[in-house]
Scaffold this active site. Structure first.
Site, PDB file in Angstrom:
ATOM      1  N   GLU A  41       0.879  -1.274   0.107  1.00 29.28           N
ATOM      2  CA  GLU A  41      -0.001   0.066   0.001  1.00 29.28           C
ATOM      3  C   GLU A  41       0.924   1.314  -0.090  1.00 29.28           C
ATOM      4  O   GLU A  41       1.441   1.483   0.830  1.00 29.28           O
ATOM      5  CB  GLU A  41      -0.908  -0.138   1.250  1.00 29.28           C
ATOM      6  N   ARG A  45       1.480  10.224   0.841  1.00 30.34           N
ATOM      7  CA  ARG A  45       2.144  11.094   1.704  1.00 30.34           C
ATOM      8  C   ARG A  45       3.203  11.791   1.065  1.00 30.34           C
ATOM      9  O   ARG A  45       3.498  12.908   1.354  1.00 30.34           O
ATOM     10  CB  ARG A  45       2.628  10.685   2.911  1.00 30.34           C
ATOM     11  N   LYS A 129     -11.259  -0.153   6.629  1.00 27.92           N
ATOM     12  CA  LYS A 129     -10.198  -0.169   7.446  1.00 27.92           C
ATOM     13  C   LYS A 129     -10.494   0.518   8.818  1.00 27.92           C
ATOM     14  O   LYS A 129     -11.441   1.218   9.279  1.00 27.92           O
ATOM     15  CB  LYS A 129      -8.861   1.004   6.893  1.00 27.92           C
TER      16      LYS A 129
END
Length: 319
Positions: A41, A45, A129
């Site tokens: 994943e 960012r 999640k």
């Protein structure tokens, strides 16, 4: 649960990657594949996330690459165009989730409370999640929230590590865990890709939990009781009889008639047969699917590997 999320469930651990330098994408992808976790994943960012997803997806087709920390629909488009197979976000942005759902893009938004889960359900999701998992209550919170939402499954991230991974995965409503302990920014920035491979291998080994459960000895019916009695008398093992065999303690099974394997069989326990099959198949191991047995919840609990090892058939079973 769609096929993409089923694949994540088989993989079990989703390495959460933040890359500061695009030149690290190739060696990191190679390190994860060599370590037995062909999955990442890649978080949005950093500025190089999109190109990192493209490199990993194009040059390592065996990898299952997704995009994390996705905050906008524009980032969804950029990630998917780069090759991302799933989208993960830290919170539940209804606009982003609906955008993905309408386009059949697998998405798991971050949820932290029942209100988040109800919104996810209203958007048509059955997996979310849980973030930041440990900080907001960990497994205790997830189990509490799972009780009223019986069709929802979870992928916790945040504070998951080698020490608590299996505690989370033992709960059957958790499909996989996200974690970064094997791909920390410090290791990546230092170029310690061999160490990342070692930590990844250890993570997979820990997750699967292989152990010898028992050895089965093939006997003719008239010799089985005598063989079992010999082990019991010599070593003090408790003998117990079942339909097809005698057990001497937990480690020896004496078959009443010859079963699979020239000499007998070896039972290997594991934490999840489904995950073990997936990871062993990636190594080229073949299974006799006709021998598979399942729990009442549909999870595989037993299966034989094709062929023999040293004259013994080998099967997997739950620990």
């Amino acid at each position: 649960m769609n096929d993409t999320l089923k694949k994540l469930s088989q993989i079990g651990i989703v390495p959460v990657v933040a890359l500061n330098h695009i030149e690290d994408a190739r060696p990191l992808a190679k390190a994860l594949c060599n370590g037995g976790l062909p999955c990442a994943e890649v978080t949005f960012r950093t500025d190089c996330a999109e190109e990192a997803i493209r490199i990993m997806s194009d040059e390592f087709p065996q990898m299952f690459v997704g995009a994390g920390t996705v905050l906008t629909t524009d980032q969804v488009d950029r990630a998917v165009n780069a090759g991302a197979k799933f989208i993960v976000s830290p919170g539940l942005n209804a606009e982003v989730v609906k955008y993905c759902v309408d386009r059949n893009i697998p998405v798991t938004p971050g949820c932290a409370n029942p209100s988040d889960i109800e919104q996810a359900l209203s958007l048509g999701l059955d997996v979310v999640k849980i973030f930041p998992a440990e900080a907001i209550g960990g497994l205790k919170l997830i189990k509490a929230m799972a009780a009223p939402y019986v069709n929802m499954k979870f992928m916790p991230t945040g504070g998951i590590n080698a020490n608590n991974l299996n505690e989370y995965l033992a709960f059957d409503r958790i499909i996989a865990c996200g974690g970064s302990w094997m791909v920390s920014g410090a290791l990546v920035d230092a170029g310690k890709f061999d160490e990342i491979t070692s930590l990844t291998k250890e993570a997979v080994k820990n997750m699967l939990g292989f152990r010898l459960k028992h050895i089965g000895i093939n006997c003719e019916e008239n010799a089985a009781a005598d063989t079992a009695n010999a082990f019991a008398a010599m070593f003090g093992f408790e003998k117990r009889e079942i339909d097809v065999s005698y057990f001497c303690g937990d480690g020896i099974e004496v078959m009443k008639s010859p079963g699979k394997g020239t000499m007998g069989h070896i039972a290997i326990g594991c934490n999840s047969v489904d995950r073990a099959v997936f990871h062993l198949q990636a190594q080229g191991v073949e299974f006799d699917m006709d021998t598979a047995q399942y729990t009442d919840k549909g999870a595989m609990r037993f299966i034989y590997i094709k062929g023999e090892i040293g004259g013994f058939a080998v099967h997997l079973t739950l620990n």
